[in-house]
Motif scaffolding. Structure first.
Motif, mmCIF file in Angstrom:
data_model
loop_
_atom_site.group_PDB
_atom_site.id
_atom_site.type_symbol
_atom_site.label_atom_id
_atom_site.label_comp_id
_atom_site.label_asym_id
_atom_site.label_seq_id
_atom_site.Cartn_x
_atom_site.Cartn_y
_atom_site.Cartn_z
ATOM 1 N N THR A 59 0.869 -1.172 0.000
ATOM 2 C CA THR A 59 0.000 0.000 0.000
ATOM 3 C C THR A 59 0.905 1.220 0.000
ATOM 4 O O THR A 59 1.807 1.329 0.836
ATOM 5 C CB THR A 59 -0.916 0.008 1.235
ATOM 6 O OG1 THR A 59 -1.701 -1.187 1.223
ATOM 7 C CG2 THR A 59 -1.828 1.213 1.229
ATOM 8 N N SER A 85 -8.530 9.212 -7.303
ATOM 9 C CA SER A 85 -9.594 8.197 -7.283
ATOM 10 C C SER A 85 -9.779 7.543 -8.652
ATOM 11 O O SER A 85 -10.298 6.438 -8.752
ATOM 12 C CB SER A 85 -10.905 8.813 -6.818
ATOM 13 O OG SER A 85 -11.304 9.840 -7.714
ATOM 14 N N SER A 118 -6.764 -1.425 -5.680
ATOM 15 C CA SER A 118 -7.788 -0.465 -5.262
ATOM 16 C C SER A 118 -7.138 0.853 -4.874
ATOM 17 O O SER A 118 -5.935 0.927 -4.652
ATOM 18 C CB SER A 118 -8.591 -1.011 -4.083
ATOM 19 O OG SER A 118 -7.760 -1.156 -2.940
ATOM 20 N N SER A 120 -7.953 4.192 -2.206
ATOM 21 C CA SER A 120 -8.779 4.743 -1.142
ATOM 22 C C SER A 120 -8.117 6.024 -0.650
ATOM 23 O O SER A 120 -7.020 5.984 -0.081
ATOM 24 C CB SER A 120 -8.907 3.729 0.005
ATOM 25 O OG SER A 120 -9.657 4.286 1.055
#
Length: 133
Positions: A59, A85, A118, A120
């Motif tokens: 991450t 995003s 992903s 976030s």
């Protein structure tokens, strides 16, 4: 005369035992040195980061530089330049390779594939894997 021969035999046997004991001592010393990490490998993931071999889940937030094996992939640093995003932008080989993808997509630089699992906020979950083994 028998005593002299027996003593000579005893000396030879003792010398042979000394040699075996010395050999055993050297062997155990080397095994101990190897087992306790006195002799360490030249390049390891611990020294270069978790993604050095091209296999990791990480991450990141931008900007971030990830070290990879330049002999395997043709570049030593993967740079994550921006995260939004809608996209994650990255470059490698001092900017000669660049790309971006949306969450769920992949980018391939030489034989290293980067999957953006992903996004976030300002953090992206990436998974790196080599395309050749």
């Amino acid at each position: 005369m028998n005593r002299i021969r027996r003593q000579a035999t005893t000396l030879v046997t003792t010398a042979g035992m000394r040699r075996r004991a010395a050999t055993t001592a050297v062997t155990l010393t080397m095994a101990g040195a190897l087992g306790f990490g006195v002799m360490t490998p030249v390049a390891s993931a611990a020294n270069n980061g978790p993604c050095y071999d091209g296999r990791c889940k990480i991450t990141v937030s931008a900007p971030k530089t990830i070290k990879v094996d330049s002999r395997k992939f043709g570049f030593g640093k993967l740079k994550i330049t921006s995260i939004s995003s809608r996209s994650v932008k990255m470059s490698a080989a001092d900017g000669r390779l660049s790309g971006s993808t949306s969450p769920g997509g992949t980018v391939q630089f030489n034989n290293l594939k980067i999957w953006v699992k992903s996004v976030s906020g300002n953090k992206a979950k990436l998974q790196l894997f080599p395309t050749r083994y």
